[in-house]
Motif scaffolding. Structure first.
Motif, PDB file in Angstrom:
ATOM      1  N   LEU A  98     -11.008   4.419 -13.108  1.00  0.00           N
ATOM      2  CA  LEU A  98     -10.733   5.848 -13.243  1.00  0.00           C
ATOM      3  C   LEU A  98     -10.347   6.412 -11.890  1.00  0.00           C
ATOM      4  CD1 LEU A  98     -13.554   7.276 -15.557  1.00  0.00           C
ATOM      5  CD2 LEU A  98     -11.098   7.251 -16.003  1.00  0.00           C
ATOM      6  N   GLY A  99      -9.281   7.173 -11.852  1.00  0.00           N
ATOM      7  CA  GLY A  99      -8.842   7.782 -10.602  1.00  0.00           C
ATOM      8  C   GLY A  99      -7.978   6.881  -9.739  1.00  0.00           C
ATOM      9  N   ALA A 100      -7.646   5.706 -10.249  1.00  0.00           N
ATOM     10  CA  ALA A 100      -6.850   4.768  -9.452  1.00  0.00           C
ATOM     11  C   ALA A 100      -5.404   5.235  -9.287  1.00  0.00           C
ATOM     12  CB  ALA A 100      -6.880   3.383 -10.091  1.00  0.00           C
ATOM     13  N   GLY A 101      -4.925   6.044 -10.254  1.00  0.00           N
ATOM     14  CA  GLY A 101      -3.541   6.527 -10.171  1.00  0.00           C
ATOM     15  C   GLY A 101      -2.650   6.037 -11.297  1.00  0.00           C
ATOM     16  N   LYS A 102      -3.272   5.518 -12.368  1.00  0.00           N
ATOM     17  CA  LYS A 102      -2.486   5.029 -13.498  1.00  0.00           C
ATOM     18  C   LYS A 102      -1.651   6.146 -14.111  1.00  0.00           C
ATOM     19  CE  LYS A 102      -6.271   3.639 -15.654  1.00  0.00           C
ATOM     20  NZ  LYS A 102      -7.235   4.056 -14.616  1.00  0.00           N
ATOM     21  N   SER A 103      -2.288   7.321 -14.305  1.00  0.00           N
ATOM     22  CA  SER A 103      -1.559   8.433 -14.933  1.00  0.00           C
ATOM     23  C   SER A 103      -0.516   9.016 -13.976  1.00  0.00           C
ATOM     24  CB  SER A 103      -2.531   9.528 -15.381  1.00  0.00           C
ATOM     25  OG  SER A 103      -3.362   9.049 -16.428  1.00  0.00           O
ATOM     26  N   VAL A 104      -0.828   9.043 -12.688  1.00  0.00           N
ATOM     27  CA  VAL A 104       0.169   9.507 -11.706  1.00  0.00           C
ATOM     28  C   VAL A 104       1.421   8.643 -11.805  1.00  0.00           C
ATOM     29  CG1 VAL A 104       0.667   9.587  -9.203  1.00  0.00           C
ATOM     30  CG2 VAL A 104      -1.475  10.545 -10.080  1.00  0.00           C
ATOM     31  N   LEU A 105       1.208   7.324 -11.880  1.00  0.00           N
ATOM     32  CA  LEU A 105       2.355   6.412 -11.960  1.00  0.00           C
ATOM     33  C   LEU A 105       3.068   6.539 -13.305  1.00  0.00           C
ATOM     34  CD1 LEU A 105       4.071   4.198 -10.695  1.00  0.00           C
ATOM     35  CD2 LEU A 105       2.362   2.512 -11.454  1.00  0.00           C
ATOM     36  N   ARG A 145       0.848  -1.184   0.000  1.00  0.00           N
ATOM     37  CA  ARG A 145       0.000   0.000   0.000  1.00  0.00           C
ATOM     38  C   ARG A 145       0.888   1.240   0.000  1.00  0.00           C
ATOM     39  NH1 ARG A 145      -5.483  -0.247   3.682  1.00  0.00           N
ATOM     40  NH2 ARG A 145      -6.162  -1.782   2.153  1.00  0.00           N
ATOM     41  N   LEU A 146       0.644   2.164  -0.930  1.00  0.00           N
ATOM     42  CA  LEU A 146       1.488   3.367  -1.011  1.00  0.00           C
ATOM     43  C   LEU A 146       0.625   4.620  -1.028  1.00  0.00           C
ATOM     44  CD1 LEU A 146       4.014   2.339  -3.833  1.00  0.00           C
ATOM     45  CD2 LEU A 146       4.498   2.452  -1.393  1.00  0.00           C
ATOM     46  N   ASP A 147       1.135   5.678  -0.383  1.00  0.00           N
ATOM     47  CA  ASP A 147       0.514   6.992  -0.549  1.00  0.00           C
ATOM     48  C   ASP A 147       1.028   7.602  -1.860  1.00  0.00           C
ATOM     49  OD1 ASP A 147       3.064   7.835   0.067  1.00  0.00           O
ATOM     50  OD2 ASP A 147       2.532   8.688   2.021  1.00  0.00           O
ATOM     51  N   GLU A 148       0.522   8.787  -2.220  1.00  0.00           N
ATOM     52  CA  GLU A 148       0.877   9.326  -3.540  1.00  0.00           C
ATOM     53  C   GLU A 148       2.375   9.631  -3.671  1.00  0.00           C
ATOM     54  OE1 GLU A 148      -1.945  12.133  -5.045  1.00  0.00           O
ATOM     55  OE2 GLU A 148      -0.742  12.548  -6.824  1.00  0.00           O
ATOM     56  N   PRO A 149       2.992  10.277  -2.670  1.00  0.00           N
ATOM     57  CA  PRO A 149       4.443  10.494  -2.796  1.00  0.00           C
ATOM     58  C   PRO A 149       5.208   9.170  -2.881  1.00  0.00           C
ATOM     59  CG  PRO A 149       3.540  11.883  -1.046  1.00  0.00           C
ATOM     60  CD  PRO A 149       2.440  10.946  -1.469  1.00  0.00           C
ATOM     61  N   LEU A 202      -8.811   6.439   1.229  1.00  0.00           N
ATOM     62  CA  LEU A 202      -8.907   6.998  -0.120  1.00  0.00           C
ATOM     63  C   LEU A 202      -7.612   7.624  -0.617  1.00  0.00           C
ATOM     64  CD1 LEU A 202     -12.512   8.503  -0.001  1.00  0.00           C
ATOM     65  CD2 LEU A 202     -11.730   6.235  -0.743  1.00  0.00           C
ATOM     66  N   LEU A 203      -6.652   7.872   0.268  1.00  0.00           N
ATOM     67  CA  LEU A 203      -5.385   8.466  -0.156  1.00  0.00           C
ATOM     68  C   LEU A 203      -4.282   7.433  -0.335  1.00  0.00           C
ATOM     69  CD1 LEU A 203      -5.387  11.775   1.897  1.00  0.00           C
ATOM     70  CD2 LEU A 203      -6.047  11.392  -0.493  1.00  0.00           C
ATOM     71  N   LEU A 204      -4.637   6.156  -0.196  1.00  0.00           N
ATOM     72  CA  LEU A 204      -3.649   5.093  -0.406  1.00  0.00           C
ATOM     73  C   LEU A 204      -4.047   4.265  -1.619  1.00  0.00           C
ATOM     74  CD1 LEU A 204      -3.098   3.901   3.276  1.00  0.00           C
ATOM     75  CD2 LEU A 204      -1.796   5.601   1.965  1.00  0.00           C
ATOM     76  N   ARG A 205      -3.091   3.508  -2.128  1.00  0.00           N
ATOM     77  CA  ARG A 205      -3.386   2.606  -3.245  1.00  0.00           C
ATOM     78  C   ARG A 205      -2.760   1.254  -2.966  1.00  0.00           C
ATOM     79  NH1 ARG A 205      -6.200   6.284  -3.772  1.00  0.00           N
ATOM     80  NH2 ARG A 205      -6.583   7.605  -5.588  1.00  0.00           N
ATOM     81  N   ASP A 206      -3.551   0.200  -3.127  1.00  0.00           N
ATOM     82  CA  ASP A 206      -3.007  -1.154  -3.077  1.00  0.00           C
ATOM     83  C   ASP A 206      -2.407  -1.456  -4.442  1.00  0.00           C
ATOM     84  OD1 ASP A 206      -3.597  -1.964  -0.447  1.00  0.00           O
ATOM     85  OD2 ASP A 206      -5.696  -2.232  -0.989  1.00  0.00           O
TER      86      ASP A 206
HETATM   87  N1  ADP Z   1      -1.803   7.035  -3.161  1.00  0.00           N
HETATM   88  C1  ADP Z   1      -2.176   7.617  -4.303  1.00  0.00           C
HETATM   89  N2  ADP Z   1      -1.602   7.271  -5.460  1.00  0.00           N
HETATM   90  C2  ADP Z   1      -1.983   7.837  -6.630  1.00  0.00           C
HETATM   91  N3  ADP Z   1      -2.921   8.789  -6.763  1.00  0.00           N
HETATM   92  C3  ADP Z   1      -3.525   9.187  -5.643  1.00  0.00           C
HETATM   93  C4  ADP Z   1      -3.188   8.630  -4.384  1.00  0.00           C
HETATM   94  N4  ADP Z   1      -3.951   9.220  -3.443  1.00  0.00           N
HETATM   95  C5  ADP Z   1      -4.724  10.090  -4.094  1.00  0.00           C
HETATM   96  N5  ADP Z   1      -4.489  10.104  -5.412  1.00  0.00           N
HETATM   97  C6  ADP Z   1      -5.187  10.930  -6.415  1.00  0.00           C
HETATM   98  O1  ADP Z   1      -5.903  10.069  -7.277  1.00  0.00           O
HETATM   99  C7  ADP Z   1      -5.949  10.627  -8.582  1.00  0.00           C
HETATM  100  C8  ADP Z   1      -5.400   9.627  -9.593  1.00  0.00           C
HETATM  101  O2  ADP Z   1      -5.650  10.141 -10.868  1.00  0.00           O
HETATM  102  P1  ADP Z   1      -5.066   9.500 -12.205  1.00  0.00           P
HETATM  103  O3  ADP Z   1      -3.645   9.112 -12.009  1.00  0.00           O
HETATM  104  O4  ADP Z   1      -5.376  10.460 -13.293  1.00  0.00           O
HETATM  105  O5  ADP Z   1      -5.977   8.189 -12.322  1.00  0.00           O
HETATM  106  P2  ADP Z   1      -6.160   7.227 -13.585  1.00  0.00           P
HETATM  107  O6  ADP Z   1      -5.147   7.560 -14.614  1.00  0.00           O
HETATM  108  O7  ADP Z   1      -6.005   5.851 -12.998  1.00  0.00           O
HETATM  109  O8  ADP Z   1      -7.581   7.465 -14.041  1.00  0.00           O
HETATM  110  C9  ADP Z   1      -5.138  11.910  -8.558  1.00  0.00           C
HETATM  111  O9  ADP Z   1      -6.014  12.981  -8.391  1.00  0.00           O
HETATM  112  C10 ADP Z   1      -4.257  11.723  -7.333  1.00  0.00           C
HETATM  113  O10 ADP Z   1      -3.919  12.969  -6.730  1.00  0.00           O
END
Ligand code: ADP
Ligand code: MG
Length: 154
Positions: A31-38, A2-6, A128-132
């Protein structure tokens, strides 16, 4: 894991800076899972210095990351049918010196290359701020770096 966003960003940057191209990585999750963040973190770790907007309309965006390596960021959410893959140059993907990141890879049906990683991201119900994070290896892709234990949560 499990990881936070940073923490997710740190791990992604390490993937980008250490992985041996060519490599294909599928990013799964709703949607919103964090694929684009990663994907952005991997790109920036590989040396992409410009912003990486979502490829949801273009489907494919290519970035020179270093002298040798390109990062190819793909989002298949809006693809109409697998036929459109060939217009994206799909048959050559991952053959050159590329780090290929594919959101919604399930839309490519059976057309993913034999060797790739699948990184699945899910939002825990109560956190909601973590991701498995679940990593699956398909075939024999180059090694992924381990999770950044020092910033992992849970
Ligand atoms: N632990 C986390 N890891 C990644 N994103 C997170 C996390 N916690 C919250 N978020 C938020 O979730 C959203 C993920 O969006 P995004 O990466 O665009 O999703 P996807 O591409 O999967 O649709 C962002 O708004 C990000 O700030
Ligand atoms: Mg996305």
């Amino acid at each position: 894991m499990r990881l936070d966003e940073p923490g997710l960003e740190r791990w992604g940057e390490r993937i980008g800076s250490t992985i041996q191209a060519p490599v294909v990585i599928a990013l799964e999750g709703r949607l919103g899972a964090g694929k684009s963040v990663l994907a952005r973190a991997i790109g920036h770790g590989a040396g992409v210095e410009v912003p990486m907007p979502s490829p949801s309309y273009n489907l494919l965006l290519r970035y020179p990351a270093s002298v040798q390596v390109d990062v190819v960021h793909i989002d298949l959410y809006r693809i109409g049918s697998p036929d459109e893959l060939w217009e994206l140059g799909w048959s050559q993907l991952g053959e050159g010196n590329e780090i290929v990141l594919v959101e919604w890879a399930a839309q490519a049906e059976g057309f993913m290359p034999d060797d790739h990683w699948i990184i699945g991201l899910t939002v825990p119900e109560d956190e909601l701020l973590l991701r498995d994070i679940e990593v699956r290896r398909m075939g024999h892709p180059p090694e992924l770096p381990a999770f950044p234990m020092s910033v992992s949560v849970g």
